[in-house]
Design an enzyme around this catalytic site. Structure first.
Site, PDB file in Angstrom:
ATOM      1  N   GLU A 278       0.827  -1.194   0.000  1.00 32.61           N
ATOM      2  CA  GLU A 278       0.000   0.000   0.000  1.00 32.61           C
ATOM      3  C   GLU A 278       0.873   1.260   0.000  1.00 32.61           C
ATOM      4  O   GLU A 278       0.580   2.226  -0.705  1.00 32.61           O
ATOM      5  CB  GLU A 278      -0.932  -0.013   1.220  1.00 32.61           C
ATOM      6  N   GLU A 281       2.167   1.747  -3.365  1.00 32.42           N
ATOM      7  CA  GLU A 281       1.115   2.269  -4.234  1.00 32.42           C
ATOM      8  C   GLU A 281       0.919   3.765  -3.993  1.00 32.42           C
ATOM      9  O   GLU A 281       0.781   4.553  -4.936  1.00 32.42           O
ATOM     10  CB  GLU A 281      -0.197   1.505  -3.962  1.00 32.42           C
ATOM     11  N   CYS A 298      -8.496  -2.102   3.490  1.00 36.10           N
ATOM     12  CA  CYS A 298      -8.457  -3.194   4.472  1.00 36.10           C
ATOM     13  C   CYS A 298      -9.846  -3.566   4.951  1.00 36.10           C
ATOM     14  O   CYS A 298     -10.094  -4.685   5.360  1.00 36.10           O
ATOM     15  CB  CYS A 298      -7.637  -2.807   5.688  1.00 36.10           C
ATOM     16  N   SER A 318      -7.353   1.818  -2.842  1.00 32.99           N
ATOM     17  CA  SER A 318      -6.163   1.005  -3.071  1.00 32.99           C
ATOM     18  C   SER A 318      -6.573  -0.361  -3.607  1.00 32.99           C
ATOM     19  O   SER A 318      -7.590  -0.921  -3.206  1.00 32.99           O
ATOM     20  CB  SER A 318      -5.410   0.839  -1.754  1.00 32.99           C
ATOM     21  N   LYS A 357     -16.098  -9.721   6.872  1.00 29.79           N
ATOM     22  CA  LYS A 357     -15.031 -10.564   6.327  1.00 29.79           C
ATOM     23  C   LYS A 357     -15.605 -11.864   5.769  1.00 29.79           C
ATOM     24  O   LYS A 357     -15.031 -12.459   4.865  1.00 29.79           O
ATOM     25  CB  LYS A 357     -13.992 -10.872   7.399  1.00 29.79           C
ATOM     26  N   GLU A 360     -16.677 -10.925   2.469  1.00 31.30           N
ATOM     27  CA  GLU A 360     -15.496 -10.669   1.650  1.00 31.30           C
ATOM     28  C   GLU A 360     -14.877 -11.967   1.139  1.00 31.30           C
ATOM     29  O   GLU A 360     -14.522 -12.073  -0.026  1.00 31.30           O
ATOM     30  CB  GLU A 360     -14.453  -9.887   2.469  1.00 31.30           C
ATOM     31  N   GLU A 365     -14.000 -12.060  -6.753  1.00 27.58           N
ATOM     32  CA  GLU A 365     -12.727 -11.419  -7.113  1.00 27.58           C
ATOM     33  C   GLU A 365     -11.584 -11.956  -6.260  1.00 27.58           C
ATOM     34  O   GLU A 365     -10.423 -11.811  -6.618  1.00 27.58           O
ATOM     35  CB  GLU A 365     -12.806  -9.896  -6.887  1.00 27.58           C
ATOM     36  N   CYS A 502     -11.436  -2.034  13.833  1.00 27.70           N
ATOM     37  CA  CYS A 502     -11.747  -3.467  13.950  1.00 27.70           C
ATOM     38  C   CYS A 502     -11.936  -3.903  15.400  1.00 27.70           C
ATOM     39  O   CYS A 502     -12.617  -4.872  15.690  1.00 27.70           O
ATOM     40  CB  CYS A 502     -10.635  -4.287  13.349  1.00 27.70           C
TER      41      CYS A 502
END
Lengths: 571, 160
Positions: A278, A281, A298, A318, A357, A360, A365, A502
């Protein structure tokens, strides 16, 4: 200041204070169901009713301000009878399945019933009957168990400002649901699970994946690996009545080994890797005039939010996968090759403080040839259930270390679990990438804490960089608007959907202790200060990984395995 | 078809929600899903809140009305004069329950609290026509009359 009498005790209270708060300051507990600290009172449940001298009816103490000379009784026979009746009526319109309920022994309705000594069913009649919504991979919604306190609606609308659910219909037909009573999975819900944390009953709960994990562990042909998110280790102890903010990393590793996991790795390793990718990037974007600000990726709740609301701004997010997905991807490529196991036989289980999550890990993807990077996600709460089921005596477990090489991590990774952590970790490394020097002072107090939007400006190499940290998805709308208008001054923005990050995720232990978030955050920062290495680029295992496998950050191979893409979910 | 209603109100002002919903229903006879989403975007409230308001008030419908709207009075006077059985007979004859519309979109059946014609209880209204002192026996004949006379499609029931 005003002086009033509560239960014959003289109490000094500030003007404008509610009876409830005044009573609390004098050590008098008044029960509440619909009340939420820091939000405007609704007075919906009436369980906090008290008697006030000179008033005809009972008064909801959560909504009524104190006045000079007020005489309050919070414990008169009339009050107790009214409260008991309210509880009895709620129970009669609620499934009688406590013994097999996921919230058994951690249910506010159950507690109320016990407190007020409800011992018989005094009311009989029709009770509501609604289907369970199991459409989402993250959460279940069981309106039959809902007592219509409205806490989930308020957290969703007023705090998170997502507005996925609301009260619909009225009277006996009232139900908290999505528009057109459709499944959560096709609504705008970002599945953050903040509603689960405030639900007094089991009307909202995570979708359990214990069965799948247990059966994988029983399968001799599967190599089952666990990875633990940073936030879990600072909160899981609460379920065993340990003090808030106890670090239980060592016990967690031993416990997971006893459950039968072949390897226990640390998601923090991948957090360090995320920072390498990251930060690179970011440096690329800043030096090559690419879309700025860059947003962190994240938090899958945040990603889902922008996919629903502002997909046209997705180029600002990102492309890095979230840490646990990176860890899963490396386990099924680099690590599988290293230990000579077919990646198809590897099962990666993430222990996360998070409900999104789960969603996710099911994203197409994040899967290669029908093989997901992460196979199952267990929340902190589910892991505790698993320990209890397997007879793991968690409190007395000896500590042990993470397996290597994907268990090594730095202090920069551990603070990923709290709002501002990703940013702080990224700055520690980006500074090194831009200047070739190391930061002297690693702590950035400006971006720590629970403020909705935190800002920080740094001049690195003569380049002034503006950073922002957003926690609580409701606060992000303002930032997005500025980006859309082209007036945003930020270069890098960290977004965490849950207030506090989190550490206060939707998969964390449920209780209404208000200081929990601060204590857990403190625990993470303490672990950081105790680490030998506190910057991601100092992680030896990550260095080795780049040397042996990826070459350098953002290399072609890194892009293939560690990066992802997003899609518009706008209707 | 309903875009013009947004010109009358300022955007992002949630106090106009009910007026906007009424305007939409005025046009379509009910609240179509797409229009509800547009109203939600216009006033700046989540769709869940708009849907909550639309389902809270009896005046709003989320499904289209049939050509013929039958309302059965379930007020006290009608109740003691057997309106429960009148309703039941209508339900069985039409094959729908109160609040629903037949599949051919011909009939919609609704209940009302009190029509205010207690002297001729039990009362049902069919579009704007009153039928007083109705008996269970009469119902098939009444329905037959409406099923034969096909209405002019321009004059949709319930939409003024």
């Amino acid at each position: 200041m005003v002086e009033l009498t509560i239960n014959k005790i003289k109490v000094n209270a500030e003007e404008g204070m509610t009876i409830l708060d005044a009573a609390k300051s004098a050590g008098i507990a008044v029960p509440t169901l619909c009340h939420m600290k820091n939000l405007f009172p609704t007075g919906a449940c009436r369980i906090c009713s008290v008697e006030v001298e000179g008033q005809r009816g009972l008064i909801p103490s959560c909504a009524y301000p104190v006045y000079e000379g007020m005489v309050v009784d919070t414990n008169s026979p009339r009050v107790r009878k009214a409260r008991k009746t309210i509880v009895e009526l709620l129970i009669e319109n609620h499934p009688q399945d406590c013994l097999i309920c996921v919230r058994n022994k951690n249910c506010e309705l159950q507690d109320m019933s016990a407190h007020y000594g409800v011992r018989e069913h005094r009311y009989a009649g029709e009770s509501k009957d609604h289907a369970i919504d199991i459409s989402s991979p993250s959460m279940e919604r069981d309106p039959a168990k809902c007592i219509l306190c409205g806490r989930c609606v308020r957290v969703c609308n007023e705090i998170q400002q997502v507005g996925a659910i609301d009260f619909t219909k009225r009277g006996f037909q009232s139900i908290v649901t999505t528009p057109y009573n459709k499944g959560l999975n096709i609504s705008d819900c970002i599945l953050c699970g903040q509603c689960i944390l405030v639900c007094p009953t089991a009307a909202l709960r995570e979708k359990g994946q214990l069965k799948e994990v247990a059966s994988a562990l029983n399968n001799k042909n599967k190599f089952v690996i666990a990875q633990i998110a940073p936030a879990v280790r600072a909160s899981l102890g609460e379920e065993y009545n340990m003090p808030l903010g106890t670090d239980v990393t060592g016990q967690l590793v031993t416990g997971l080994k006893r459950l039968g996991f072949k390897r226990v790795f640390d998601t923090n390793f991948a957090a360090d890797l995320t920072i390498m990718e990251e930060a690179t990037e970011l440096v690329n974007r800043v030096t090559n005039n690419k879309p700025l600000p860059m947003f962190t990726s994240c938090c899958p709740g945040w990603v889902k939010y922008i996919e629903h609301r502002k997909p046209e701004l997705l180029q600002h997010v990102s492309t890095c996968k979230s840490p646990h997905e990176m860890e899963g991807a490396i386990l099924k490529t680099y690590y599988a090759k290293k230990i000579g196991i077919d990646p198809k036989d590897i099962v990666v289980v993430s222990i996360m403080p998070c409900t999104v999550k789960k969603f996710e890990s099911s994203r197409p993807e994040l899967s290669e040839e029908y093989m997901p990077d992460v196979d199952a996600v267990l929340t902190t709460r589910e892991l505790v259930r698993f320990f209890n089921m397997a007879g793991v005596d968690f409190v007395d477990l000896p500590g042990s270390e993470f397996d290597n090489p994907l268990g090594e991590s730095t202090g920069a990774a551990i603070i990923f679990g709290t709002s501002g952590g990703v940013m702080e970790a990224a700055i520690r490394t980006a500074y090194n990438m831009l200047t070739g020097k190391e930061l002297e002072k690693l702590e950035f107090e400006e971006i720590r804490g629970l403020e909705g939007i935190k800002e920080l400006s740094l001049t690195i190499n003569g380049l002034k960089l503006n950073f922002a940290v957003v926690n609580g998805i409701g606060n992000v709308a303002k930032v997005l608007e500025e980006v859309e208008n082209g007036t945003s001054k930020y270069h890098f923005v960290e977004v965490m959907a849950c207030p506090g990050g989190c550490i206060n995720g939707g998969g964390q232990p449920i209780h209404q202790k208000h200081e929990k978030v601060i204590k857990r955050i403190k625990a993470l920062y303490e672990i950081d200060t105790k680490m030998i290495h506190r910057k991601s680029h100092e992680n030896e295992a990550v260095k080795t990984l780049y040397k042996e496998f990826f070459g350098e950050p953002n290399s072609e191979k890194a892009h293939e395995i560690l990066h992802t893409h997003y899609k518009s979910r706008k209707k | 078809m309903h875009k013009h209603i947004f010109k009358k109100y300022p955007a992002k002002d949630k106090s106009n929600l009910i007026a906007l919903l009424q305007a939409v229903q005025e046009i379509y006879g009910y609240l179509p899903e797409g229009a509800l989403q547009e109203v939600s975007d216009f006033v700046g409230l989540p769709l869940s809140r708009v849907y909550g308001v639309a389902t809270f008030y009896n005046q709003f419908r989320l499904t289209p009305l049939g050509e013929i709207v039958i309302r059965v009075c379930r007020g006290t006077a009608c109740h003691v004069c057997n309106s429960a059985n009148i309703l039941f007979t209508l339900e069985t004859n039409l094959g729908i329950t109160a609040g629903q519309t037949t599949r051919d979109k011909r009939f919609t059946l609704e209940t009302v609290a009190c029509i205010g014609a207690c002297s001729i209880a039990p009362v049902i209204t069919i579009n704007d026509e009153y039928h007083g002192k109705v008996t269970v026996k009469e119902i098939p004949n009444i329905l037959k009359k409406y099923n034969v006379q096909k209405q002019n499609p321009e004059k949709k029931a319930g939409v003024k």
